[in-house]
Enzyme design. Structure first.
Site, PDB file in Angstrom:
ATOM      1  N   ASP A  20       0.849  -1.204   0.000  1.00  0.00           N
ATOM      2  CA  ASP A  20       0.000   0.000   0.000  1.00  0.00           C
ATOM      3  C   ASP A  20       0.883   1.252   0.000  1.00  0.00           C
ATOM      4  O   ASP A  20       0.858   2.024   0.946  1.00  0.00           O
ATOM      5  CB  ASP A  20      -0.954  -0.009   1.218  1.00  0.00           C
ATOM      6  CG  ASP A  20      -0.227  -0.018   2.558  1.00  0.00           C
ATOM      7  OD1 ASP A  20       0.944  -0.450   2.611  1.00  0.00           O
ATOM      8  OD2 ASP A  20      -0.825   0.442   3.548  1.00  0.00           O
ATOM      9  N   ASP A  25       6.833   1.190   1.812  1.00  0.00           N
ATOM     10  CA  ASP A  25       6.436   0.222   0.777  1.00  0.00           C
ATOM     11  C   ASP A  25       7.229   0.457  -0.505  1.00  0.00           C
ATOM     12  O   ASP A  25       7.633  -0.499  -1.178  1.00  0.00           O
ATOM     13  CB  ASP A  25       4.956   0.373   0.421  1.00  0.00           C
ATOM     14  CG  ASP A  25       4.027   0.193   1.583  1.00  0.00           C
ATOM     15  OD1 ASP A  25       3.947   1.115   2.420  1.00  0.00           O
ATOM     16  OD2 ASP A  25       3.367  -0.861   1.657  1.00  0.00           O
ATOM     17  N   VAL A 130       2.935  -6.226   2.928  1.00  0.00           N
ATOM     18  CA  VAL A 130       3.396  -5.091   3.736  1.00  0.00           C
ATOM     19  C   VAL A 130       2.320  -4.017   3.877  1.00  0.00           C
ATOM     20  O   VAL A 130       2.631  -2.861   4.177  1.00  0.00           O
ATOM     21  CB  VAL A 130       4.728  -4.518   3.173  1.00  0.00           C
ATOM     22  CG1 VAL A 130       5.841  -5.551   3.274  1.00  0.00           C
ATOM     23  CG2 VAL A 130       4.575  -4.029   1.743  1.00  0.00           C
ATOM     24  N   HIS A 246       9.729   0.199   8.157  1.00  0.00           N
ATOM     25  CA  HIS A 246       9.052  -1.059   8.474  1.00  0.00           C
ATOM     26  C   HIS A 246       9.120  -2.106   7.338  1.00  0.00           C
ATOM     27  O   HIS A 246       9.547  -3.233   7.531  1.00  0.00           O
ATOM     28  CB  HIS A 246       7.572  -0.798   8.752  1.00  0.00           C
ATOM     29  CG  HIS A 246       7.309   0.268   9.768  1.00  0.00           C
ATOM     30  ND1 HIS A 246       7.467   0.063  11.117  1.00  0.00           N
ATOM     31  CD2 HIS A 246       6.881   1.552   9.641  1.00  0.00           C
ATOM     32  CE1 HIS A 246       7.140   1.158  11.778  1.00  0.00           C
ATOM     33  NE2 HIS A 246       6.783   2.081  10.899  1.00  0.00           N
ATOM     34  N   ASP A 247       8.582  -1.720   6.174  1.00  0.00           N
ATOM     35  CA  ASP A 247       8.251  -2.740   5.171  1.00  0.00           C
ATOM     36  C   ASP A 247       9.452  -3.480   4.570  1.00  0.00           C
ATOM     37  O   ASP A 247       9.347  -4.695   4.310  1.00  0.00           O
ATOM     38  CB  ASP A 247       7.393  -2.112   4.063  1.00  0.00           C
ATOM     39  CG  ASP A 247       6.027  -1.695   4.588  1.00  0.00           C
ATOM     40  OD1 ASP A 247       5.647  -2.157   5.687  1.00  0.00           O
ATOM     41  OD2 ASP A 247       5.335  -0.917   3.908  1.00  0.00           O
TER      42      ASP A 247
END
Ligand code: BDR
Ligand code: CA
Length: 317
Positions: A20, A25, A130, A246-247
């Site tokens: 997303d 991402d 993710v 994060h991803d």
């Protein structure tokens, strides 16, 4: 804690990246395209509404010259209302750089069909997820046979500590807790979880941004501007000069498992709690009786991971 999993795991896995975009991402896409056989990108409503996350995925492909198909997927969660993350990612989901016109177009609006067909057609496919898990859950519900055909799912979501959207829940799981519950309970051959307790160890700040700018390419410059925006938001909200990436951790869990430390755990998703909706309940009791369903990543060599990410992004011109 056991160390990195799956010595036998291929180093260039065939994956579908469900995402997303989203600043992190976008970086996960670039990293995956360098270190995986990236069969398809599928998009989902999450950081921004679906039409924007899809445009953002197409934009990243266009900028980096990636030619894998992009399939748009679910425009809303299974049961709860759609929610987005403009505080972290801006109104477009990819705020920061000047946005060029996007000429790329989607291969289809059937991400779920793409997942099912790809997994049925080929052995050993991984899904790297993710964003909210809506597309993945719909694919599992429509075609339960894909569960055993998959090599596994590596996901960014949840955590074994505090949340980020509520005190107990992380955004991707909170945004579609029912989908997450389906995925965690599906019994896929391997389930790798990169939760917040892990991803907060991999932060980007001024050093990484400077390294990207020194890399000199258009894509690296674009990512540097993405990070300027992303880190500024964290500085404003949390007083930090760095922001968690994060991803990409869910990609690295698959491509560079030697950089991470995993432990097998039973993980369940809370779907109904008033205070705990979207919480991943990770059973860390010694000798817990529930069968583990997940390899939870607990630690990452953040310096090596950041170097890999910078190298991957700078490899695009
Ligand atoms: C997750 O939520 C999104 O904002 C990020 O892209 C990441 O997937 C972190 O909670
Ligand atoms: Ca995401």
């Amino acid at each position: 804690m056991t160390t990195a999993t799956a010595a036998a795991m291929t180093t260039r896995p065939a994956i579908i990246l469900d995402c997303d975009p989203g600043h992190d991402d976008a970086v996960a896409m670039l990293l995956a395209a360098r270190h995986c056989e990236l069969l398809a990108v599928t998009t989902v409503s999450g950081n921004a509404p679906l039409h924007l996350t899809t445009q953002n995925a197409l934009l990243v492909c266009q900028l980096a010259g990636l030619d894998m198909p992009v399939h748009a997927g679910a425009d809303r969660p299974l049961l709860v209302s759609a929610a987005h993350a403009p505080r972290a990612h801006g109104r477009t989901g990819l705020d920061g750089p000047v946005r060029p016109d996007v000429h790329r177009t989607v291969a289809s609006n059937d991400a779920v069909g793409c997942i099912i067909e790809t997994v049925r057609a080929r052995d050993g496919v991984w899904i790297v997820a993710v964003g909210p898990l809506t597309n993945v859950a719909l694919a599992i519900r429509q075609a339960p046979d894909i569960v055993d055909r998959l090599a596994g799912i590596s996901l960014m979501g949840g955590g074994a500590g505090p949340g980020n959207v509520t005190p107990t829940a992380e955004f991707n799981i909170w945004a579609d807790p029912h989908a997450a519950q389906i995925v965690f309970a599906a019994g896929v051959p391997r389930l790798l979880m990169a939760g917040l307790h892990l991803t907060h160890q991999l932060c980007v700040g001024p050093e990484v941004i400077a390294a990207l700018r020194a890399g000199g390419g258009t894509v690296a410059g674009f990512v540097a501007e993405l990070f300027d925006f992303y880190v500024a938001g964290y500085r404003e909200r949390a007083g930090l000069d760095a922001a968690p990436l994060h991803d990409p951790c869910a990609v690295l869990a698959l491509t560079h498992p030697e950089l991470l430390g995993f432990a097998a755990r039973r993980v369940e998703v809370e779907t109904t709690g008033v205070l705990t909706r979207g919480m991943t309940v990770v059973d860390e009791r010694p000798g817990a009786d529930g069968t583990p369903n997940c390899d939870v990543a607990y630690g990452i060599d953040a310096d090596a991971a950041a170097e890999l990410i910078v190298d991957a992004v700078c490899s695009y011109r």
